[in-house]
Motif scaffolding. Structure first.
Motif, PDB file in Angstrom:
ATOM      1  N   PRO A  82      54.755  56.157  27.424  1.00 46.30           N
ATOM      2  CA  PRO A  82      55.307  55.088  28.279  1.00 46.30           C
ATOM      3  C   PRO A  82      55.224  55.426  29.767  1.00 46.30           C
ATOM      4  CG  PRO A  82      56.751  55.489  26.411  1.00 46.30           C
ATOM      5  CD  PRO A  82      55.737  56.581  26.405  1.00 46.30           C
ATOM      6  N   PHE A  83      55.474  56.683  30.104  1.00 45.04           N
ATOM      7  CA  PHE A  83      55.415  57.104  31.502  1.00 45.04           C
ATOM      8  C   PHE A  83      53.984  57.118  32.010  1.00 45.04           C
ATOM      9  CE2 PHE A  83      55.396  60.780  34.585  1.00 45.04           C
ATOM     10  CZ  PHE A  83      55.912  60.046  35.640  1.00 45.04           C
ATOM     11  N   LEU A  84      53.053  57.604  31.210  1.00 43.74           N
ATOM     12  CA  LEU A  84      51.649  57.624  31.596  1.00 43.74           C
ATOM     13  C   LEU A  84      51.115  56.208  31.770  1.00 43.74           C
ATOM     14  CD1 LEU A  84      50.319  60.473  29.252  1.00 43.74           C
ATOM     15  CD2 LEU A  84      50.887  60.627  31.674  1.00 43.74           C
ATOM     16  N   ASN A  85      51.537  55.296  30.884  1.00 41.97           N
ATOM     17  CA  ASN A  85      51.114  53.899  31.010  1.00 41.97           C
ATOM     18  C   ASN A  85      51.690  53.267  32.282  1.00 41.97           C
ATOM     19  OD1 ASN A  85      49.668  53.976  28.595  1.00 41.97           O
ATOM     20  ND2 ASN A  85      51.426  53.327  27.370  1.00 41.97           N
ATOM     21  N   PHE A  86      52.945  53.570  32.584  1.00 43.49           N
ATOM     22  CA  PHE A  86      53.565  53.054  33.799  1.00 43.49           C
ATOM     23  C   PHE A  86      52.797  53.493  35.038  1.00 43.49           C
ATOM     24  CE2 PHE A  86      56.362  54.072  37.393  1.00 43.49           C
ATOM     25  CZ  PHE A  86      56.908  52.835  37.674  1.00 43.49           C
ATOM     26  N   ALA A  87      52.365  54.749  35.061  1.00 45.41           N
ATOM     27  CA  ALA A  87      51.706  55.297  36.235  1.00 45.41           C
ATOM     28  C   ALA A  87      50.249  54.846  36.376  1.00 45.41           C
ATOM     29  CB  ALA A  87      51.762  56.827  36.196  1.00 45.41           C
ATOM     30  N   ASN A  88      49.589  54.522  35.275  1.00 38.07           N
ATOM     31  CA  ASN A  88      48.147  54.295  35.338  1.00 38.07           C
ATOM     32  C   ASN A  88      47.702  52.868  35.009  1.00 38.07           C
ATOM     33  OD1 ASN A  88      46.796  57.157  35.704  1.00 38.07           O
ATOM     34  ND2 ASN A  88      48.466  57.451  34.247  1.00 38.07           N
ATOM     35  N   ASN A  89      48.488  52.125  34.260  1.00 40.56           N
ATOM     36  CA  ASN A  89      48.050  50.804  33.839  1.00 40.56           C
ATOM     37  C   ASN A  89      48.636  49.702  34.714  1.00 40.56           C
ATOM     38  OD1 ASN A  89      46.702  52.051  31.720  1.00 40.56           O
ATOM     39  ND2 ASN A  89      48.373  51.738  30.263  1.00 40.56           N
ATOM     40  N   PRO A  90      47.866  48.621  34.931  1.00 37.83           N
ATOM     41  CA  PRO A  90      48.366  47.504  35.752  1.00 37.83           C
ATOM     42  C   PRO A  90      49.629  46.892  35.144  1.00 37.83           C
ATOM     43  CG  PRO A  90      45.996  47.319  35.399  1.00 37.83           C
ATOM     44  CD  PRO A  90      46.476  48.406  34.488  1.00 37.83           C
ATOM     45  N   ILE A  91      50.569  46.552  36.016  1.00 36.17           N
ATOM     46  CA  ILE A  91      51.824  45.948  35.577  1.00 36.17           C
ATOM     47  C   ILE A  91      51.956  44.534  36.127  1.00 36.17           C
ATOM     48  CG2 ILE A  91      54.346  46.110  35.667  1.00 36.17           C
ATOM     49  CD1 ILE A  91      54.047  49.134  35.850  1.00 36.17           C
ATOM     50  N   ILE A  92      51.784  44.394  37.439  1.00 37.80           N
ATOM     51  CA  ILE A  92      51.875  43.098  38.103  1.00 37.80           C
ATOM     52  C   ILE A  92      50.717  42.962  39.079  1.00 37.80           C
ATOM     53  CG2 ILE A  92      53.296  41.612  39.576  1.00 37.80           C
ATOM     54  CD1 ILE A  92      55.748  43.128  38.627  1.00 37.80           C
ATOM     55  N   LEU A  93      49.951  41.859  38.963  1.00 38.96           N
ATOM     56  CA  LEU A  93      48.863  41.562  39.884  1.00 38.96           C
ATOM     57  C   LEU A  93      47.868  42.709  40.006  1.00 38.96           C
ATOM     58  CD1 LEU A  93      50.945  39.888  42.754  1.00 38.96           C
ATOM     59  CD2 LEU A  93      49.670  38.755  40.917  1.00 38.96           C
ATOM     60  N   GLY A  94      47.635  43.396  38.910  1.00 41.79           N
ATOM     61  CA  GLY A  94      46.678  44.499  38.924  1.00 41.79           C
ATOM     62  C   GLY A  94      47.205  45.775  39.532  1.00 41.79           C
ATOM     63  N   LEU A  95      48.497  45.829  39.852  1.00 45.94           N
ATOM     64  CA  LEU A  95      49.083  46.998  40.492  1.00 45.94           C
ATOM     65  C   LEU A  95      49.835  47.829  39.460  1.00 45.94           C
ATOM     66  CD1 LEU A  95      50.548  45.248  43.675  1.00 45.94           C
ATOM     67  CD2 LEU A  95      48.252  46.191  43.348  1.00 45.94           C
ATOM     68  N   ASN A  96      49.624  49.137  39.502  1.00 44.50           N
ATOM     69  CA  ASN A  96      50.312  50.005  38.550  1.00 44.50           C
ATOM     70  C   ASN A  96      51.668  50.452  39.085  1.00 44.50           C
ATOM     71  OD1 ASN A  96      49.815  52.106  40.391  1.00 44.50           O
ATOM     72  ND2 ASN A  96      47.947  52.732  39.337  1.00 44.50           N
ATOM     73  N   GLY A  97      52.367  51.237  38.289  1.00 45.49           N
ATOM     74  CA  GLY A  97      53.709  51.647  38.654  1.00 45.49           C
ATOM     75  C   GLY A  97      53.772  52.516  39.896  1.00 45.49           C
ATOM     76  N   ILE A  98      52.711  53.269  40.176  1.00 46.70           N
ATOM     77  CA  ILE A  98      52.688  54.122  41.360  1.00 46.70           C
ATOM     78  C   ILE A  98      52.709  53.275  42.623  1.00 46.70           C
ATOM     79  CG2 ILE A  98      51.302  55.791  42.658  1.00 46.70           C
ATOM     80  CD1 ILE A  98      50.294  56.852  39.958  1.00 46.70           C
ATOM     81  N   ILE A  99      51.862  52.250  42.671  1.00 47.76           N
ATOM     82  CA  ILE A  99      51.813  51.375  43.843  1.00 47.76           C
ATOM     83  C   ILE A  99      53.120  50.601  43.985  1.00 47.76           C
ATOM     84  CG2 ILE A  99      50.622  49.425  44.923  1.00 47.76           C
ATOM     85  CD1 ILE A  99      48.075  50.309  43.556  1.00 47.76           C
TER      86      ILE A  99
END
Length: 316
Positions: free
Chosen positions: A150-167
């Motif tokens: 779940p943490f790796l997906n948050f950091a690397n996969n798009p969440i909103i408008l193509g932006l991942n959790g890091i952004i």
């Protein structure tokens, strides 16, 4: 009002313009560089520097400096992997432990600088050695890995408008920083302390409390950077924070803050972060060795410190 805004923020506007033009020009010669996908990637890479530079911005505004950000990033990263993988602790508990440790680091730096009157350069350099030693003891010199999906997906996969959790995390930091520096009493007190701690103290400000709080915030932001780096790469290692020590200072100075304190803003720091990230990316594209990149970064810091010092003398 518009002319006043342009005059006051001219340096920052120029930095953003330089970044935009440079990105477009490089995109004309390097296939795929000028695409929106690559821009999002550049912003994502810049997020790490942007978050740690937020803390460095606060420290420099009060006329201080923090060289321990790199070791705090590393310690947070290695603790993240060790506590989750080796000891099986829950993710929220791990975050709480790292936050507490970062607060202790900030307290240590802040008390040393404010109460013991140790020069910030010496104090944070000493704490860097201590923190690096703790990181080495924690890992025994071996890198760690994490498989928390779940943490790796948050950091690397798009969440909103193509932006991942890091952004998105960086976006939250941006909003918090802008509000802190422009809309709060504490933010204004920081600038007063940076201009003159003596004058601020005679004005009734608890300068020691302000300095300690700022160092705690800087340590927490460094810890957050280390956690996100682990999420992005899936691993931790003893040199993971090294690149951010001088780069965070460079980003703040490039963004228009005076290394002497009392000036600067986070919007300018963001421009410095984006510009330095792009410069590093271009240098990497042209296969400039890491030693050459460090030399260029150092030259940028030296040049802009001189320019900012001259500009401040002229204003005075």
């Amino acid at each position: 009002m518009n002319l006043y805004f342009l005059n006051r923020n001219l340096r920052t506007i120029i930095l953003y313009a330089v970044f935009a033009v440079s990105w477009l020009v490089v995109g004309m010669f390097v296939q795929g560089y000028g695409t929106m996908e690559h821009l999002i990637y550049v912003i994502m890479v810049a997020s790490f520097l942007g978050i740690v530079s937020a803390g460095q911005t606060l420290v420099i505004i009060i006329g201080s400096i923090d060289l321990s950000v790199s070791s705090t990033i590393t310690l947070s990263g290695v603790l993240m992997t060790q506590l989750v993988t080796k000891y099986g602790l829950s993710f929220p508990l791990v975050l709480l432990i790292i936050a507490v440790i970062c607060v202790i680091i900030g307290l240590f730096n802040g008390i040393g600088v404010s109460l013991l009157k140790i020069p910030p350069l010496v104090m944070t350099l000493a704490s860097t050695s201590i923190i690096q030693g703790l990181a080495l003891i924690t890992t025994n010199g071996t890198p760690g890995a994490i498989t928390l999906e779940p943490f790796l997906n948050f950091a690397n996969n798009p969440i909103i408008l193509g932006l991942n959790g890091i952004i998105l995390t960086w976006a939250f930091v941006v909003v918090a920083m802008v509000i802190l520096l422009s809309k709060t009493v504490f933010g204004r007190k920081m600038y007063y302390v940076g201009l003159s701690q003596t004058a601020a103290r005679y004005s009734g400000f608890n300068t020691n409390k302000i300095v300690i709080t700022v160092y705690i915030l800087a340590a927490l932001l460094s810890g957050l950077t280390g956690i996100l780096l682990v999420g992005f790469t899936g691993q931790s290692y003893l040199t993971m924070g090294n690149q951010f020590q001088m780069m965070s200072i460079a980003a703040v100075v490039v963004g228009g803050a005076s290394i002497l304190g009392g000036s600067g803003n986070y919007i300018g720091t963001i421009a410095g972060v984006l510009l330095l990230t792009m410069i590093t990316s271009v240098l990497t594209l042209f296969r400039i060795p890491s030693g050459g990149q460090l030399a260029i970064q150092g030259a940028i810091i030296l040049l802009l410190v001189v320019l900012n010092s001259n500009r401040k003398e002229k204003k005075q």
